[in-house]
Scaffold this active site. Structure first.
Site, PDB file in Angstrom:
ATOM      1  N   HIS A 269       4.931  -6.040  32.051  1.00  0.00           N
ATOM      2  CA  HIS A 269       4.071  -6.699  32.969  1.00  0.00           C
ATOM      3  C   HIS A 269       3.396  -5.789  33.750  1.00  0.00           C
ATOM      4  CE1 HIS A 269       2.751  -9.781  35.827  1.00  0.00           C
ATOM      5  NE2 HIS A 269       3.640 -10.622  35.308  1.00  0.00           N
TER       6      HIS A 269
ATOM      7  N   GLY B 128       8.677  -7.365  30.199  1.00  0.00           N
ATOM      8  CA  GLY B 128       7.908  -8.396  29.566  1.00  0.00           C
ATOM      9  C   GLY B 128       7.603  -8.202  28.020  1.00  0.00           C
TER      10      GLY B 128
ATOM     11  N   TYR C 114      14.711 -11.973  36.704  1.00  0.00           N
ATOM     12  CA  TYR C 114      14.488 -12.710  35.425  1.00  0.00           C
ATOM     13  C   TYR C 114      14.128 -14.375  35.397  1.00  0.00           C
ATOM     14  CZ  TYR C 114      12.226 -11.490  30.885  1.00  0.00           C
ATOM     15  OH  TYR C 114      11.368 -11.393  29.848  1.00  0.00           O
TER      16      TYR C 114
HETATM   17  O1  YXS Z   1      -0.374   6.695  38.257  1.00  0.00           O
HETATM   18  P1  YXS Z   1      -1.453   6.086  37.025  1.00  0.00           P
HETATM   19  O2  YXS Z   1      -2.446   5.346  37.860  1.00  0.00           O
HETATM   20  O3  YXS Z   1      -1.760   7.055  36.061  1.00  0.00           O
HETATM   21  O4  YXS Z   1      -0.592   4.937  36.298  1.00  0.00           O
HETATM   22  C1  YXS Z   1       0.717   5.143  35.687  1.00  0.00           C
HETATM   23  C2  YXS Z   1       1.566   4.065  35.867  1.00  0.00           C
HETATM   24  O5  YXS Z   1       1.619   3.697  37.255  1.00  0.00           O
HETATM   25  C3  YXS Z   1       1.001   3.026  34.895  1.00  0.00           C
HETATM   26  N1  YXS Z   1       2.088   2.205  34.319  1.00  0.00           N
HETATM   27  C4  YXS Z   1       1.912   0.992  34.880  1.00  0.00           C
HETATM   28  N2  YXS Z   1       1.064   0.102  35.613  1.00  0.00           N
HETATM   29  C5  YXS Z   1       1.396  -1.095  35.783  1.00  0.00           C
HETATM   30  N3  YXS Z   1       2.524  -1.772  35.154  1.00  0.00           N
HETATM   31  C6  YXS Z   1       3.395  -1.180  34.391  1.00  0.00           C
HETATM   32  N4  YXS Z   1       4.377  -1.715  33.820  1.00  0.00           N
HETATM   33  C7  YXS Z   1       3.133   0.453  34.115  1.00  0.00           C
HETATM   34  N5  YXS Z   1       3.857   1.242  33.586  1.00  0.00           N
HETATM   35  C8  YXS Z   1       3.256   2.250  33.768  1.00  0.00           C
HETATM   36  O6  YXS Z   1       0.622   4.040  33.681  1.00  0.00           O
HETATM   37  C9  YXS Z   1       0.424   5.364  34.139  1.00  0.00           C
HETATM   38  C10 YXS Z   1       1.086   6.088  33.370  1.00  0.00           C
HETATM   39  O7  YXS Z   1       2.415   6.000  33.493  1.00  0.00           O
HETATM   40  P2  YXS Z   1       3.558   7.132  33.953  1.00  0.00           P
HETATM   41  O8  YXS Z   1       2.813   8.425  34.417  1.00  0.00           O
HETATM   42  O9  YXS Z   1       4.807   6.702  34.463  1.00  0.00           O
HETATM   43  O10 YXS Z   1       3.693   7.359  32.230  1.00  0.00           O
HETATM   44  P3  YXS Z   1       4.942   8.123  31.618  1.00  0.00           P
HETATM   45  O11 YXS Z   1       4.694   8.157  30.318  1.00  0.00           O
HETATM   46  O12 YXS Z   1       5.575   9.420  32.533  1.00  0.00           O
HETATM   47  O13 YXS Z   1       5.991   6.946  31.405  1.00  0.00           O
HETATM   48  C11 YXS Z   1       5.786   5.716  30.540  1.00  0.00           C
HETATM   49  C12 YXS Z   1       6.856   4.841  31.006  1.00  0.00           C
HETATM   50  C13 YXS Z   1       6.589   3.506  30.143  1.00  0.00           C
HETATM   51  C14 YXS Z   1       8.189   5.356  30.764  1.00  0.00           C
HETATM   52  C15 YXS Z   1       6.866   4.675  32.624  1.00  0.00           C
HETATM   53  O14 YXS Z   1       5.341   4.399  32.934  1.00  0.00           O
HETATM   54  C16 YXS Z   1       7.680   3.293  33.086  1.00  0.00           C
HETATM   55  O15 YXS Z   1       8.695   3.364  33.108  1.00  0.00           O
HETATM   56  N6  YXS Z   1       6.839   2.094  33.415  1.00  0.00           N
HETATM   57  C17 YXS Z   1       7.553   0.931  33.811  1.00  0.00           C
HETATM   58  C18 YXS Z   1       8.041   0.366  32.522  1.00  0.00           C
HETATM   59  C19 YXS Z   1       8.761  -1.134  32.945  1.00  0.00           C
HETATM   60  O16 YXS Z   1       9.898  -1.081  33.648  1.00  0.00           O
HETATM   61  N7  YXS Z   1       8.050  -2.076  32.729  1.00  0.00           N
HETATM   62  C20 YXS Z   1       8.527  -3.474  33.143  1.00  0.00           C
HETATM   63  C21 YXS Z   1       7.279  -4.018  33.865  1.00  0.00           C
HETATM   64  S1  YXS Z   1       7.948  -5.558  34.843  1.00  0.00           S
HETATM   65  C22 YXS Z   1       8.206  -6.856  33.538  1.00  0.00           C
HETATM   66  O17 YXS Z   1       7.729  -6.279  32.422  1.00  0.00           O
HETATM   67  C23 YXS Z   1       8.845  -8.068  34.016  1.00  0.00           C
HETATM   68  C24 YXS Z   1       8.310  -8.656  35.080  1.00  0.00           C
HETATM   69  S2  YXS Z   1      10.515  -7.727  33.983  1.00  0.00           S
HETATM   70  O18 YXS Z   1      10.811  -6.380  34.760  1.00  0.00           O
HETATM   71  O19 YXS Z   1      11.221  -8.924  34.511  1.00  0.00           O
HETATM   72  O20 YXS Z   1      10.829  -7.319  32.601  1.00  0.00           O
END
Ligand code: YXS
Length: 259
Positions: free
Chosen positions: A64, A108, A138
């Site tokens: 998400h 998500g 969740y």
């Molecule tokens: O700083 P910039 O502008 O370059 O943006 C960064 C991150 O902020 C962005 N980004 C995201 N933006 C919005 N929503 C996200 N889920 C998201 N994930 C990343 O993308 C740019 C590059 O990210 P960065 O610098 O962290 O890249 P990385 O290669 O160091 O790390 C990749 C990840 C995927 C490991 C890391 O970005 C990460 O942990 N992202 C969050 C993954 C996550 O927890 N997703 C769940 C979202 S909430 C959801 O899905 C449900 C509601 S729930 O939580 O209930 O399951």
């Protein structure tokens, strides 16, 4: 459509994420395009649909779009949330939907894979459910998905730890149908899709519809449903949920206070 590339050949539809800059995170726009793509491909006569990212991605989808999560005190995963609507659209899509995965899958986007009819993943892929890392409670339909797919204990471990599950664990758990090499991922997936595409479409549709009805989860009484909502509200009303989102945006580890 800009964030999704739609294509169709030999009764197989394909929807490819096209937003690597934001790690294919599930923004409202991307999800709207995905839902439109599912409908259009089914109308065009697709017998099966493949969801995929561009070849060679490191992150299949970061889940998400955290920037679009509602501010605290509003349910982040309500019935009408675009993510929940997308998951139901995939489950209700009349034809089978296959997730073709490489790289890492988050939040998500894992539930989106769970909502697909099959998951074929390349070696090295991982799947992480991270609501507990962000302070999100969740929701009941999502939790039931995972219990159905991987069993109660494995689902609890996935949600409580928020750690990435390897594709081999996911295959062992029944979350992934096939673990294949990166080189054979595309050929394997489209060969399997081709097998489905050659079968009687009405029969395949009827069988999918029956699976959907038979696996809607155990009926719960009204009081239980209300108790679940009360449990969830305490969390999305909490300071911890606000901290989870704020810490992500400030690129620092969250400091949860348990309130
Ligand atoms: O700083 P910039 O502008 O370059 O943006 C960064 C991150 O902020 C962005 N980004 C995201 N933006 C919005 N929503 C996200 N889920 C998201 N994930 C990343 O993308 C740019 C590059 O990210 P960065 O610098 O962290 O890249 P990385 O290669 O160091 O790390 C990749 C990840 C995927 C490991 C890391 O970005 C990460 O942990 N992202 C969050 C993954 C996550 O927890 N997703 C769940 C979202 S909430 C959801 O899905 C449900 C509601 S729930 O939580 O209930 O399951």
């Amino acid at each position: 459509m800009e964030l999704i590339i739609k294509s169709y050949a030999n009764r197989i539809g394909t929807l490819q994420f096209n937003n690597e800059g934001k790690l294919n995170c599930l923004s409202h726009t991307l999800m709207d395009e995905l839902m439109r793509g599912l409908h259009e491909l089914e109308q065009e006569g697709a017998h099966v649909i493949v969801l995929r990212a561009k070849p060679g991605v490191k992150v299949w989808s970061a889940g998400h779009d955290i920037n679009e999560l509602p501010e605290p005190r509003r349910d982040p995963l309500s019935y009408g949330d675009p993510l929940e609507t997308l998951l139901r659209n995939i489950q209700d899509c009349p034809v089978p939907v296959i997730a073709m995965v490489e790289g890492t899958v988050w939040g998500g986007a894992c539930d989106m894979c769970c909502s697909c009819d099959m998951v074929i993943a390349a070696e090295g892929s991982t799947f992480a459910m991270t609501p507990a890392k962000i302070g999100i409670p969740y929701n009941a339909s999502g939790l039931i998905h995972f219990v159905h797919h991987i069993g109660l204990n494995k689902a609890k471990e996935m949600f409580f730890t928020a750690r990435p599950t390897t594709v081999h664990e996911a295959w062992n758990n029944g979350f992934v149908n096939h673990e294949v090499s990166k080189e054979e991922l595309e050929t394997f997936t489209y060969d399997l899709a081709g097998k489905i595409g050659k079968n009687a479409p009405l029969a395949v549709r009827a069988i999918k519809a029956q699976f959907r009805l038979l696996t809607r989860g155990a009926l719960i009484d009204a009081e239980t449903a209300e108790r679940i909502q009360a449990i969830r509200r305490k969390v999305y009303d909490s300071a911890d949920y606000a901290e989870g989102i704020k810490s992500f945006k400030e690129k620092r580890p969250p400091v949860f206070q348990g309130r």
